[in-house]
Design an enzyme around this catalytic site. Structure first.
Site, mmCIF file in Angstrom:
data_model
loop_
_atom_site.group_PDB
_atom_site.id
_atom_site.type_symbol
_atom_site.label_atom_id
_atom_site.label_comp_id
_atom_site.label_asym_id
_atom_site.label_seq_id
_atom_site.Cartn_x
_atom_site.Cartn_y
_atom_site.Cartn_z
ATOM 1 N N THR A 323 0.841 -1.201 0.000
ATOM 2 C CA THR A 323 0.000 0.000 0.000
ATOM 3 C C THR A 323 0.873 1.246 0.000
ATOM 4 O OG1 THR A 323 -0.070 0.273 2.388
ATOM 5 C CG2 THR A 323 -1.683 -1.238 1.418
ATOM 6 N N CYS A 324 0.211 2.405 -0.159
ATOM 7 C CA CYS A 324 0.953 3.669 -0.197
ATOM 8 C C CYS A 324 1.159 4.251 1.198
ATOM 9 C CB CYS A 324 0.228 4.671 -1.073
ATOM 10 S SG CYS A 324 0.120 4.102 -2.761
ATOM 11 N N ASP A 325 0.798 3.508 2.243
ATOM 12 C CA ASP A 325 0.907 4.032 3.601
ATOM 13 C C ASP A 325 2.255 3.667 4.225
ATOM 14 O OD1 ASP A 325 0.545 5.001 6.107
ATOM 15 O OD2 ASP A 325 -1.262 3.858 6.544
#
Ligand SMILES: *Cc1c(COP(=O)(O)O)cnc(C)c1O
Length: 405
Positions: A323-325
């Site tokens: 994910t982009c987190d």
């Protein structure tokens, strides 16, 4: 007999065949764990707690083994009902319920419920002819990261009062229950809880309140650090001794979840990208903490991870999820040889509180579960046992389904 502690799997060919990421769920390991705990606690009825891995295949293997079940929600009722589980073998252990949770479970035929306060007891007045109550007693445990006695349970000193209240309302008492917390380091708290319950049982008997069942909950640990088998016989020895001190005629049950499911699943994922940051190699994987590794956040567990095919000198490395987190990092200083795109990472002991708490953050589908049975000795036979299933009923893993058809 093989299981995931002993089997040698060809992860690369599995990924070629079924894609990545992938979870392998092994029937043989479920059987093995159930039988080990059963022989460690021979006179205890084991109700598998569905919560850590509510999967139909786990239910069906355990049914074949003659297990009983522990459920807590309407969804879990649906799961055991559709698997054909006899409701007589089920207990409903959520201490706080809506009325329709109670009626739904009763309609199914599950009639034993857990309560821990007067407000909850009152909800059973309309069902007094069908329902029997287990009183959950609280035994806080500072030794576990998952201390369930903070949220649930009546204090031991208030238990007799609650039993009197149940009796005054004309409701049927099944017995006492407790849960000393999950993944406990030793059986000390179980033993203390058993002996305090024995005192409550004796005090209740003097007032003519009969306690027929003692439910010693879950908490039986697995070895996350070494990914080895727990010596469950040794772990349970003090519990067996404590149980032997109970008054005659008390039926003992337990609610193991993690111990049965954790070793039965492993995760295979793949390096999709790499970078050098702050003096360390970063490897970006196609599975992470929002999905199969969610237990590293919710369950406070670190799973044993390895790169089984990588060779060469090791360096402190970072493994990050898809994910982009920025929270999506599954290892910050793991010692690994240099990895390349398409290299495989294997996470073990990932059957409990993993995919059951996964999300689909960033629109990334939950990882598909491939069913295997490592008990088949012949590789061809093992091969034929493979069947890929979506991680949940609602969300179909598209790639997985294509592979099956
Ligand atoms: C979660 C839970 C279990 C299972 O506990 P484990 O530590 O996984 O064995 C059993 N009973 C209840 C009521 C639970 O909430």
């Amino acid at each position: 007999m093989n299981n995931l502690f002993t089997a040698n799997l060809d992860y690369r060919s599995l990924v070629r065949k079924y894609g990545s990421p992938l979870l392998l769920l092994d029937r043989a390991t479920i059987r093995h764990q159930y039988r080990s705990l059963k022989s460690a606690l021979p006179n205890v009825t084991l109700h598998y707690a569905l919560k850590p891995l509510p999967h139909p295949e786990v239910v069906s293997v355990l049914m074949e083994e003659g297990a009983s079940f522990d459920l807590a929600t309407k969804g879990e009722v649906d799961l055991v009902r559709s698997a054909g589980v006899d409701p007589i073998t089920c207990i409903h252990t959520h201490p706080i319920k809506k009325d329709d949770e109670i009626s739904y479970a009763l309609d199914y035929g599950c009639s034993v419920f857990v309560v821990d306060n007067e407000e909850e007891v009152k909800k059973f007045i309309p069902y007094r002819r069908d329902a029997r109550l287990l009183i959950r007693v609280s035994f806080p445990n500072p030794e576990t990261p998952v201390d369930l006695s903070k949220k649930f349970g009546v204090l031991p000193e208030n238990c007799l009062g609650l039993l009197r209240y149940v009796k005054r309302l004309g409701l049927e008492i099944a017995g006492l229950s407790f849960h000393v917390g999950s993944q406990v380091p030793n059986a000390r708290r179980h033993c203390e809880a058993i002996s305090q319950c024995a005192e409550i049982i004796r005090a209740a008997a003097e007032e003519g309140i009969e306690i027929g069942v003692l439910d010693i909950g879950g908490g039986f640990p697995v070895d996350y650090a070494g990914a080895r088998e727990t010596d469950i016989g040794a772990f349970c020895a003090p519990i067996r001794e404590a149980l032997a001190q109970l008054p005659e005629g008390i039926r003992i049950i337990a609610e193991p979840g993690r111990f049965i499911s954790a070793p039965a699943m492993l995760n295979i994922c793949t390096v999709v990208g790499k970078a050098e940051r702050f003096g360390k190699p970063w490897y970006y994987l196609d599975d992470g903490v929002y999905c199969s590794y969610s237990g590293q956040i919710f369950d406070h567990v670190t799973y044993p991870k390895s790169a089984p095919y990588a060779m060469g000198p090791v360096r402190e490395s970072v493994l990050a999820g898809p994910t982009c987190d920025s929270i999506d990092i599954i290892a910050e200083n793991i010692m690994l040889p240099e990895l390349h795109v398409d290299d495989i990472i294997v996470g073990k002991m990932m059957g409990a509180y993993t995919i059951s708490t996964a999300t689909e953050f960033n629109f990334i589908r939950k990882t598909g579960i491939l069913l295997i049975d490592t008990d088949r000795d012949h590789p061809d036979e093992l091969e034929r046992q493979f069947r890929l299933e979506p991680a949940t009923r609602e969300h179909c893993h598209q790639r997985a389904l294509r592979l099956v058809s």
